[in-house]
Design an enzyme around this catalytic site. Structure first.
Site, PDB file in Angstrom:
ATOM      1  N   HIS A   1      48.646  30.952  24.077  1.00 48.58           N
ATOM      2  CA  HIS A   1      48.240  29.770  23.304  1.00 48.58           C
ATOM      3  C   HIS A   1      49.472  29.131  22.676  1.00 48.58           C
ATOM      4  O   HIS A   1      49.869  29.467  21.570  1.00 48.58           O
ATOM      5  CB  HIS A   1      47.227  30.198  22.234  1.00 48.58           C
ATOM      6  CG  HIS A   1      46.521  29.049  21.577  1.00 48.58           C
ATOM      7  ND1 HIS A   1      45.252  29.162  21.049  1.00 48.58           N
ATOM      8  CD2 HIS A   1      46.897  27.773  21.360  1.00 48.58           C
ATOM      9  CE1 HIS A   1      44.884  27.997  20.526  1.00 48.58           C
ATOM     10  NE2 HIS A   1      45.875  27.138  20.699  1.00 48.58           N
TER      11      HIS A   1
ATOM     12  N   HIS B   1      51.343  25.125  22.439  1.00 49.10           N
ATOM     13  CA  HIS B   1      51.279  23.705  22.802  1.00 49.10           C
ATOM     14  C   HIS B   1      52.648  23.138  23.114  1.00 49.10           C
ATOM     15  O   HIS B   1      52.764  22.152  23.829  1.00 49.10           O
ATOM     16  CB  HIS B   1      50.653  22.898  21.667  1.00 49.10           C
ATOM     17  CG  HIS B   1      49.228  23.246  21.440  1.00 49.10           C
ATOM     18  ND1 HIS B   1      48.217  22.726  22.214  1.00 49.10           N
ATOM     19  CD2 HIS B   1      48.640  24.090  20.558  1.00 49.10           C
ATOM     20  CE1 HIS B   1      47.054  23.231  21.803  1.00 49.10           C
ATOM     21  NE2 HIS B   1      47.288  24.065  20.814  1.00 49.10           N
TER      22      HIS B   1
ATOM     23  N   ALA C   1      43.300  19.931  14.129  1.00 50.42           N
ATOM     24  CA  ALA C   1      44.264  18.875  14.458  1.00 50.42           C
ATOM     25  C   ALA C   1      43.914  18.192  15.779  1.00 50.42           C
ATOM     26  O   ALA C   1      44.713  17.437  16.318  1.00 50.42           O
ATOM     27  CB  ALA C   1      45.660  19.471  14.533  1.00 50.42           C
TER      28      ALA C   1
ATOM     29  N   HIS D   1      42.264  31.395  17.784  1.00 46.79           N
ATOM     30  CA  HIS D   1      42.840  31.507  16.433  1.00 46.79           C
ATOM     31  C   HIS D   1      41.793  31.861  15.370  1.00 46.79           C
ATOM     32  O   HIS D   1      41.406  31.065  14.534  1.00 46.79           O
ATOM     33  CB  HIS D   1      43.709  30.319  16.017  1.00 46.79           C
ATOM     34  CG  HIS D   1      43.209  28.948  16.357  1.00 46.79           C
ATOM     35  ND1 HIS D   1      41.973  28.496  15.990  1.00 46.79           N
ATOM     36  CD2 HIS D   1      43.822  27.930  17.016  1.00 46.79           C
ATOM     37  CE1 HIS D   1      41.842  27.240  16.411  1.00 46.79           C
ATOM     38  NE2 HIS D   1      42.945  26.878  17.037  1.00 46.79           N
TER      39      HIS D   1
ATOM     40  N   ASN E   1      40.706  30.519  11.810  1.00 47.64           N
ATOM     41  CA  ASN E   1      41.103  29.117  11.694  1.00 47.64           C
ATOM     42  C   ASN E   1      40.174  28.268  12.560  1.00 47.64           C
ATOM     43  O   ASN E   1      39.903  28.631  13.703  1.00 47.64           O
ATOM     44  CB  ASN E   1      42.555  28.921  12.132  1.00 47.64           C
ATOM     45  CG  ASN E   1      43.525  29.633  11.197  1.00 47.64           C
ATOM     46  OD1 ASN E   1      44.222  30.567  11.577  1.00 47.64           O
ATOM     47  ND2 ASN E   1      43.551  29.206   9.954  1.00 47.64           N
TER      48      ASN E   1
ATOM     49  N   ASP F   1      51.775  33.999  11.828  1.00 47.75           N
ATOM     50  CA  ASP F   1      53.028  33.417  11.320  1.00 47.75           C
ATOM     51  C   ASP F   1      53.183  33.571   9.812  1.00 47.75           C
ATOM     52  O   ASP F   1      54.244  33.275   9.255  1.00 47.75           O
ATOM     53  CB  ASP F   1      53.140  31.937  11.705  1.00 47.75           C
ATOM     54  CG  ASP F   1      52.022  31.096  11.106  1.00 47.75           C
ATOM     55  OD1 ASP F   1      51.062  31.667  10.561  1.00 47.75           O
ATOM     56  OD2 ASP F   1      52.110  29.853  11.193  1.00 47.75           O
TER      57      ASP F   1
ATOM     58  N   HIS G   1      49.018  30.764   8.613  1.00 50.76           N
ATOM     59  CA  HIS G   1      47.630  30.521   9.030  1.00 50.76           C
ATOM     60  C   HIS G   1      46.667  31.574   8.512  1.00 50.76           C
ATOM     61  O   HIS G   1      45.486  31.301   8.331  1.00 50.76           O
ATOM     62  CB  HIS G   1      47.538  30.474  10.557  1.00 50.76           C
ATOM     63  CG  HIS G   1      48.017  29.190  11.140  1.00 50.76           C
ATOM     64  ND1 HIS G   1      49.349  28.884  11.238  1.00 50.76           N
ATOM     65  CD2 HIS G   1      47.344  28.122  11.629  1.00 50.76           C
ATOM     66  CE1 HIS G   1      49.480  27.679  11.789  1.00 50.76           C
ATOM     67  NE2 HIS G   1      48.280  27.200  12.020  1.00 50.76           N
TER      68      HIS G   1
ATOM     69  N   ASP H   1      50.475  29.546  18.886  1.00 51.35           N
ATOM     70  CA  ASP H   1      49.884  28.214  18.681  1.00 51.35           C
ATOM     71  C   ASP H   1      50.986  27.231  18.282  1.00 51.35           C
ATOM     72  O   ASP H   1      50.779  26.346  17.452  1.00 51.35           O
ATOM     73  CB  ASP H   1      48.781  28.273  17.619  1.00 51.35           C
ATOM     74  CG  ASP H   1      47.866  27.046  17.685  1.00 51.35           C
ATOM     75  OD1 ASP H   1      48.036  26.224  18.623  1.00 51.35           O
ATOM     76  OD2 ASP H   1      47.010  26.898  16.796  1.00 51.35           O
TER      77      ASP H   1
END
Ligand code: GN1
Ligand code: MG
Length: 732
Positions: free
Chosen positions: A54, A56, A127, A195, A198, A226, A229, A252
């Site tokens: 995962h 982006h 998002a 995730h 989240n 991280d 999150h 992510d």
């Protein structure tokens, strides 16, 4: 290609790689020499290359840009050797374009794609761009090649049929679904949460939602570890609930990863990254700016065992997407490997059996330091196979390493290797002669007490030091398994430290002081230190005098007081003894077992000196309520209980020999040495920070202010400090 002497799951192995595959893993034989096909990996640990299911984007590129060169390059440099570029909730054509982009580029391998949306819930879009959200469309999805994972919201119409027939791993995410809806989706074949926590309803005790369903069905759970999150406690909760075979660490990451704060485009929206946190204009967190390796290290920091954290970013995600040759180190698996340092820096990355050229500084720094340390240690006859080294961040002057060697019987032997600061110690050879004499003198005395003796190793030239061509000065001594304390709230420990320094002085009372070189002239001549200080003010070479007017005024006011001991020493009112002269209590090593003092280290400044200075320097360091460089001076004071405990130890061991005048000026010794050190720090600040190691530009100023605050408090408590000493003497 043979990787030899590499640590694999805690054991030295030799690992062979042929045609991009691991072909053998055997216990190390330790009899190889490096060549083009034979790589010395001692000091390094091998783990599988990371698999990110995962991500982006990174390095300014987003998956939706449909060009992978830079992403694959950046990910490889950061330890991700294979991944699923993850698409955003956008129009069909844009997603199709991603799947058609050129994939065979150097660097991290693309194992397929992860489609995050558009089949998601508006309430939990995070998002994602609401404009493109829609219900699952099986025909559309099937026309997109190589989709390995699809993240969807199971409450949408047509979900169950889609899950049963889509042919990809279905992860539930960006969803408002309740527990029952998620259970039904999982029974239809969904087996992952995207995730977790989240963009989904939280775990409510009567509405357990997607997370409750994942527990019930023991599904995979992706987690962004991280540190932004998910709270560390939630990371641990996931780990303890799902374990390393179900929890998957993902990055992510978005395009800002590796670039820093700023404004970026993400899925057709504007994202602002501030302090590494990416947010949409509505304030929703928009992906991370951390690499997968950073997320793994964070998870370790939160308390997850290293081996499991690695597994959750390698084998587990690979298994989830049926990439069975990825994420594991075994014969037959793909040779995607990371070589990492004991500090968890990535030193080398191998993809499909080939090392990639590394650009990161850690890589060069580690290899250079390792080569240097191995070379120097071999001059001092270290034995065994090099295992690891670590910088010991202690002391403001020399550079110290611990170096570990695995012995033939599988035990680990450690050494302390030190580079002596020759700016401070102008004549290090004389120091080593002092150390030789002093350690010889102490050896039998400490052994009789059942304590370890400091041993310095010799080179083949029979010298206890080694000087390199560039005049770097090295020495090596035995490592004593112990703890050094920068601070301690235990009065017993402080009393122990006092005893140790007191005993050190007693043990050297029959040592001929005339044999010692003066390694730093006028080291604790406070009057001279003040003179140098006033000269530095006069010169004001760095234009820093104006900002320290108050400090100068205070020091000037107390200059006479601080010079009294120097005068007494000069006119013979107090006796010179062989003293340590650098009695910070972290120069006492304590036993791990019972916190009893073992040995005194850092003998560089053993010289004729005053007992009051040794007493005072230790008090300054250990009986302060704050560390030596505390920036908030309101926190700095003398803790009289700690003072008393150290004094009990020190005076208990030395009282018999102390003169009346020494006893009377013991407390003055603490005040003097504290002002003296403030003066030294401030002088160094005014003359360009050449003497003490600094961690930031104003460090010496901060240190000086802290010492002055402590001195002020001592001045206020002087009478009490003196009466404590008198009471202790009376009792001994
Ligand atoms: C220096 O190296 P280290 O940290 O043990 C200094 C001492 C100071 C001390 C202050 C040779 O000791 O005098 O009190 O910093 N040593 C030398 O932290 O100057
Ligand atoms: Mg020192």
């Amino acid at each position: 290609m043979l990787l030899y002497d590499v640590l694999f799951e805690g054991k030295f192995v030799d690992l062979t790689v042929e045609n991009g595959m691991i072909t053998s893993i055997v216990p190390a034989t330790h009899d190889h020499t490096p060549s083009d096909t034979c790589k010395d990996c001692s000091g390094l640990t091998v783990i599988p290359g990371l698999v990110d299911i995962h991500t982006h984007g990174c390095a300014g590129i987003d998956t939706m840009d449909a060009q992978f060169e830079e992403m694959c390059h950046f990910l490889a440099q950061n330890g991700t050797t294979s991944f699923l570029p993850t698409t955003m909730t956008m129009d069909y054509d844009s997603i199709l374009r991603v799947t058609q982009a050129k994939r065979d580029v150097p660097g991290a391998q693309i194992l397929g794609f992860h489609m995050e949306g558009p089949y998601i819930a508006k309430q939990y879009k995070g998002a994602q761009n609401e404009k493109y959200i829609k219900n699952p469309d099986l025909d559309e999805f099937k026309s997109l090649p190589d989709m390995k994972i699809v993240t969807l919201a199971p409450e949408l119409e047509g979900s169950l049929d889609f899950i049963r027939n889509c042919g990809a791993v279905v992860a539930l995410g960006h969803t408002a679904a309740d527990y029952n809806t998620c259970i039904a989706a999982m029974e239809a074949g969904a087996n992952c949460l995207t995730h977790t926590f989240n963009a989904m309803p939280p775990l409510h005790h009567r509405n357990p939602g997607p997370i409750g369903a994942a527990v019930e069905k023991n599904s995979y759970v992706q987690a962004i570890t991280d540190g932004l999150h998910l709270h560390p406690a939630v990371v641990k909760l996931l780990y303890q609930t799902f374990g390393p075979d179900r929890m998957v660490i993902i990055s992510d990451s978005m395009r800002a990863t590796g670039l820093g704060d700023g404004t970026y485009e993400f899925g057709g929206q504007e994202i602002t990254v501030k302090d590494s946190i990416a947010r949409t204009q509505d304030g929703a967190i928009a992906g991370s700016t951390s690499t997968l390796w950073t997320c793994v290290k964070q998870a370790v920091k939160f308390g997850i065992p290293f081996a499991d954290a690695v597994r959750m970013a390698t084998r587990t995600p690979a298994e989830m997407i049926h990439a069975d040759k990825k994420g594991r180190i075994e014969v037959g698996a793909d040779a995607d490997l990371l070589l990492i340092s004991p500090k968890l820096d990535i030193v080398e990355v191998m993809i499909a059996g080939k090392f990639i050229p590394m650009e990161n500084e850690e890589h060069h720094h580690f290899l250079e330091t390792k080569a240097k340390i191995q070379h120097i240690a071999s001059i001092f006859h270290s034995t065994g196979t090099f295992l690891s080294f670590e910088v010991i961040a202690q002391g403001n002057i020399n550079t110290t390493y611990r170096v570990d060697y695995r012995q033939e019987d599988d035990t680990v032997k450690s050494y302390i290797l030190q580079r002596v600061n020759t700016y401070v110690f102008k004549n290090p050879v004389q120091i080593m002669e002092n150390i030789r004499l002093v350690t010889n003198h102490l050896r039998n005395k400490v052994r009789r007490l059942g304590k370890p003796a400091l041993h310095y190793y010799s080179t083949s030239y029979n010298q206890n030091y080694y000087v390199e061509e560039d005049s770097a000065f090295w020495r090596m001594c035995s490592y004593i398994d112990s703890v050094a304390l920068d601070s301690s709230d235990s009065l017993d420990v402080l009393r122990g430290a006092g005893e140790a320094f007191g005993q050190f002085q007693t043990q050297l009372s029959d040592f001929n002081a005339a044999l010692l070189y003066t390694t730093i002239p006028d080291f604790h001549n406070t009057a001279k230190r003040l003179q140098t200080f006033f000269e530095a003010i006069e010169a004001d070479e760095y234009g820093r005098v104006a900002e320290v007017k108050d400090e100068i005024a205070f020091i000037s006011q107390h200059a006479e007081l601080a010079s009294q001991l120097s005068a007494m020493q000069e006119n013979g009112e107090v006796p010179l003894r062989v003293t340590h002269n650098d009695t910070k209590t972290n120069n006492v090593l304590f036993s791990r077992k019972d916190q009893k003092p073992l040995v005194i280290i850092d003998l560089d400044t053993v010289m004729p000196g005053l007992a009051m200075h040794d007493f005072g320097d230790a008090v300054r360091f250990a009986a302060s309520t704050a560390r030596e460089d505390e920036p908030d001076v309101s926190k700095v004071a003398l803790d009289l209980d700690k003072y008393c405990a150290f004094a009990e130890g020190f005076i208990g061991k030395t009282a018999d020999a102390l003169t009346e005048r020494e006893i009377e000026t013991m407390a003055l010794g603490a005040i003097t040495i504290t002002i003296e050190l403030a003066v030294r720090f401030l002088t160094d600040y005014l003359t360009g920070d050449k003497y003490f190691k600094i961690l930031y530009p104003e460090h010496n100023l901060v240190r000086a202010r802290c010492q002055l605050a402590l001195a002020k408090d001592m001045l206020a408590k002087r009478e009490k400090m003196e009466s404590i000493v008198r009471e202790i003497v009376a009792k001994v």
